[in-house]
Design an enzyme around this catalytic site. Structure first.
Site, PDB file in Angstrom:
ATOM      1  N   ASP A 193     -63.236 -17.356 -11.248  1.00  0.00           N
ATOM      2  CA  ASP A 193     -62.513 -16.122 -10.891  1.00  0.00           C
ATOM      3  C   ASP A 193     -62.332 -15.898  -9.385  1.00  0.00           C
ATOM      4  O   ASP A 193     -63.284 -16.036  -8.624  1.00  0.00           O
ATOM      5  CB  ASP A 193     -63.278 -14.886 -11.381  1.00  0.00           C
ATOM      6  CG  ASP A 193     -63.763 -15.017 -12.795  1.00  0.00           C
ATOM      7  OD1 ASP A 193     -63.461 -16.015 -13.451  1.00  0.00           O
ATOM      8  OD2 ASP A 193     -64.472 -14.091 -13.241  1.00  0.00           O
TER       9      ASP A 193
ATOM     10  N   SER B 260     -68.815 -12.141 -10.837  1.00  0.00           N
ATOM     11  CA  SER B 260     -67.576 -11.588 -10.276  1.00  0.00           C
ATOM     12  C   SER B 260     -67.671 -10.124  -9.875  1.00  0.00           C
ATOM     13  O   SER B 260     -68.512  -9.369 -10.380  1.00  0.00           O
ATOM     14  CB  SER B 260     -66.448 -11.736 -11.294  1.00  0.00           C
ATOM     15  OG  SER B 260     -66.033 -13.067 -11.310  1.00  0.00           O
TER      16      SER B 260
ATOM     17  N   ARG C 147     -70.278  -6.597 -16.839  1.00  0.00           N
ATOM     18  CA  ARG C 147     -70.081  -7.286 -15.559  1.00  0.00           C
ATOM     19  C   ARG C 147     -68.697  -7.057 -14.970  1.00  0.00           C
ATOM     20  O   ARG C 147     -67.840  -6.459 -15.591  1.00  0.00           O
ATOM     21  CB  ARG C 147     -70.325  -8.788 -15.729  1.00  0.00           C
ATOM     22  CG  ARG C 147     -69.516  -9.446 -16.817  1.00  0.00           C
ATOM     23  CD  ARG C 147     -69.835 -10.941 -16.884  1.00  0.00           C
ATOM     24  NE  ARG C 147     -69.204 -11.561 -18.018  1.00  0.00           N
ATOM     25  CZ  ARG C 147     -69.797 -11.757 -19.203  1.00  0.00           C
ATOM     26  NH1 ARG C 147     -71.045 -11.384 -19.400  1.00  0.00           N
ATOM     27  NH2 ARG C 147     -69.136 -12.327 -20.190  1.00  0.00           N
ATOM     28  N   ASP C 148     -68.529  -7.585 -13.758  1.00  0.00           N
ATOM     29  CA  ASP C 148     -67.250  -7.633 -13.034  1.00  0.00           C
ATOM     30  C   ASP C 148     -66.801  -6.258 -12.526  1.00  0.00           C
ATOM     31  O   ASP C 148     -65.713  -5.769 -12.859  1.00  0.00           O
ATOM     32  CB  ASP C 148     -66.139  -8.256 -13.912  1.00  0.00           C
ATOM     33  CG  ASP C 148     -66.580  -9.552 -14.575  1.00  0.00           C
ATOM     34  OD1 ASP C 148     -67.505 -10.185 -14.034  1.00  0.00           O
ATOM     35  OD2 ASP C 148     -66.024  -9.915 -15.625  1.00  0.00           O
TER      36      ASP C 148
HETATM   37  C1  FRU Z   1     -64.863 -14.573 -16.143  1.00  0.00           C
HETATM   38  C2  FRU Z   1     -66.367 -14.542 -15.945  1.00  0.00           C
HETATM   39  C3  FRU Z   1     -66.834 -13.164 -15.505  1.00  0.00           C
HETATM   40  C4  FRU Z   1     -68.129 -13.467 -14.816  1.00  0.00           C
HETATM   41  C5  FRU Z   1     -67.807 -14.764 -14.115  1.00  0.00           C
HETATM   42  C6  FRU Z   1     -68.964 -15.710 -13.970  1.00  0.00           C
HETATM   43  O1  FRU Z   1     -64.352 -15.849 -16.037  1.00  0.00           O
HETATM   44  O2  FRU Z   1     -67.044 -14.935 -17.108  1.00  0.00           O
HETATM   45  O3  FRU Z   1     -66.953 -12.238 -16.549  1.00  0.00           O
HETATM   46  O4  FRU Z   1     -68.521 -12.482 -13.923  1.00  0.00           O
HETATM   47  O5  FRU Z   1     -66.790 -15.374 -14.884  1.00  0.00           O
HETATM   48  O6  FRU Z   1     -68.587 -16.804 -13.205  1.00  0.00           O
END
Ligand code: FRU
Length: 490
Positions: free
Chosen positions: A46, A108, A167-168
């Site tokens: 990402d 991310s 997350r993210d």
């Molecule tokens: C999306 C993801 C996110 C995570 C990251 C880990 O591709 O799975 O949800 O934060 O990649 O690399």
């Protein structure tokens, strides 16, 4: 395919020199890109923290140094003045080598520039000794000297009403609201994808859980939503998301998608009211986890960049211990209830030599741009074809059905077969224009000024460097300049 042990995947990077040999081997690959960003070694996924600050664009990406494996993730930092040429600045956020909140990955997130600092919001992926997962929302501050400082404590941990798939974080300042908001991708206890919303008066503390985002009609749409964001583009609210483990019509065997819903966001009731369907962002084979930045020149147009890859699949360069690259940056607008993605106008700077396109078979330069004006009628184009014009990727337009199809089954190197080999898109107004960007191992096809985009990785053999166009078209071809430096910087 290589099997990785947990120790190998989560090995800490102690000294950049540990990667020197891997880097030299990878740099010699014929599939290294020349105007798309890619990791020096290992896997990139990402894009993170895409912002304009201190007179340049900053972009970070998920990076696992050791090979084509989703192991220990770092944030790698790149910068650009013009979004065309890019410079590697090296790794920015490293996972904690002790038992810290991000001991098994700096996942991310997003960024917010304030004064002379960029605030970086990310998910600390923590694993206990028994490998139980915990997600923390963490903050780091990056000074103009390039030095990142992690805050010692996370802003908050996971919310107990959901699984640990949280997350993210995407940080945002909403016009007419005095607060900052953060949206986070999550999974309910009964395994449905959703978005959690947090808010605070201050960027650095005071973050409170505001609630789960209501998206009427999308209560049961995949089992996890990754990388959500709510953008405001040209007077429209747009919810971008990556729903996982769901089959969608026309998407072959793909289970993980990157798409968007247009609608209206009400921050008081935390409701995003859709006024249409979920649309995929990209009709090609390899695009995920798109990130948007504000366009500093025109607030009606955001800028989007995505990972040219997908979760849970593999690529031919896995054998060479690297995988993944980023898409070209695209200008994002709303037209007719759809998001329109066009190559940024400034990308014309990449054009080098103009080449006359002959009738019949032409050589396809390794880095090139093709532009076709298409008059009404059928079109069939083999790109990455063999010298006799056969094979390769076939782009065809069926005038009666008004459908454009991209078929990769003619390539010598087949990969991700379970995803399927064909993608089709209906074109309401017929086909009038194509702009195609070819790099050593990718192709981005912009249809009708961004009405549809097909983005795909492609791994041509030495013989597959030709193209042929059949149809009533006016064609132009340019070679493109290199725009990324594959410098070894860790
Ligand atoms: C999306 C993801 C996110 C995570 C990251 C880990 O591709 O799975 O949800 O934060 O990649 O690399």
């Amino acid at each position: 395919m290589r099997e990785w042990t947990r120790e190998e995947r989560y090995r800490y990077l102690k000294d950049p020199q540990e990667l020197q040999e891997l880097y030299s081997r990878i740099a010699a690959s014929p599939y290294r890109q020349t105007f798309h960003n890619q990791a020096v070694t290992g896997l990139m996924n990402d894009p993170n923290g895409f912002v304009w600050h201190d007179n340049r664009w900053h972009l970070f990406y998920q990076w696992c140094p050791w090979g084509a494996v989703h192991g220990l993730k770092h944030w790698y930092h790149i910068v650009s003045k013009d979004l065309v040429t890019w410079k590697n600045l090296g790794v920015c956020l490293l996972p904690d080598q002790a038992d810290g909140y991000d001991n098994k990955g700096v996942y991310s997130g997003s960024a917010m520039p304030i004064d002379d600092k960029i605030y970086l919001y990310y998910t600390g992926n923590h694993r206990d000794a028994d490998w139980t997962r915990h997600a923390y929302t963490c903050l780091a501050r990056l000074g103009n000297d390039g030095w990142p400082e992690k805050y010692p404590l996370p802003l908050f941990g996971s919310h107990p009403g959901y699984t640990e798939h949280q997350r993210d974080p995407k940080i945002m300042k909403v016009p007419d609201q005095d607060k900052y908001y953060m949206v986070i991708g999550a999974q309910t206890l009964d395994k449905r994808g959703c978005v959690l919303v947090y808010s605070s008066d201050e960027l650095q503390h005071g973050w409170m859980f505001a609630g789960e985002l209501k998206v009427p009609g999308f209560e049961n749409f995949g089992d996890m939503w990754e990388c959500p964001s709510i953008e405001h583009i040209g007077g429209h609210d747009v919810l971008l998301l990556c729903p996982q483990h769901i089959s969608l019509p026309g998407r072959g065997g793909t289970q993980n998608h990157n798409g968007y819903i247009l609608g209206t966001m009400d921050w008081d009731s935390l409701t995003f009211t859709p006024d249409g369907n979920f649309h995929v962002l990209d009709f090609g084979f390899d695009s995920y986890a798109a990130a948007c930045a504000n366009n500093i020149e025109d607030e009606d147009k955001a800028i989007l960049i995505a990972w040219m890859g997908l979760p849970d699949v593999s690529y031919p360069t896995d054998e060479e211990d690297w995988a993944g690259c980023l898409t070209l940056p695209r200008e994002l607008t709303v037209r007719g209830r759809r998001l329109i993605q066009q190559p940024l106008p400034v990308l014309k700077k990449l054009r080098n030599e103009k080449i006359i396109v002959q009738d019949g078979v032409n050589a396809l330069p390794k880095a090139s741009e093709l532009e076709l004006d298409c008059r009404p009628g059928f079109l069939r184009m083999n790109i990455f074809a063999r010298e006799d014009g056969t094979g390769g990727i076939v782009i065809s337009y069926d005038h009666d059905k008004k459908e454009i199809t991209v078929d990769r089954s003619g390539m010598e190197q087949h990969f991700n077969l379970s995803e399927g080999d064909m993608r089709t898109r209906q074109l309401e107004h017929g086909l009038s224009h194509l702009r195609i960007f070819v790099d050593s191992s990718s192709v981005e096809i912009f249809v009708n000024d961004g009405d549809a985009v097909f983005t795909s990785r492609v791994f041509p053999t030495e013989e597959e460097h030709y193209f042929i166009i059949k149809g009533d078209t006016f064609n132009r071809l340019w070679t493109l300049k290199a725009a990324v430096k594959d410098t070894f910087l860790v």
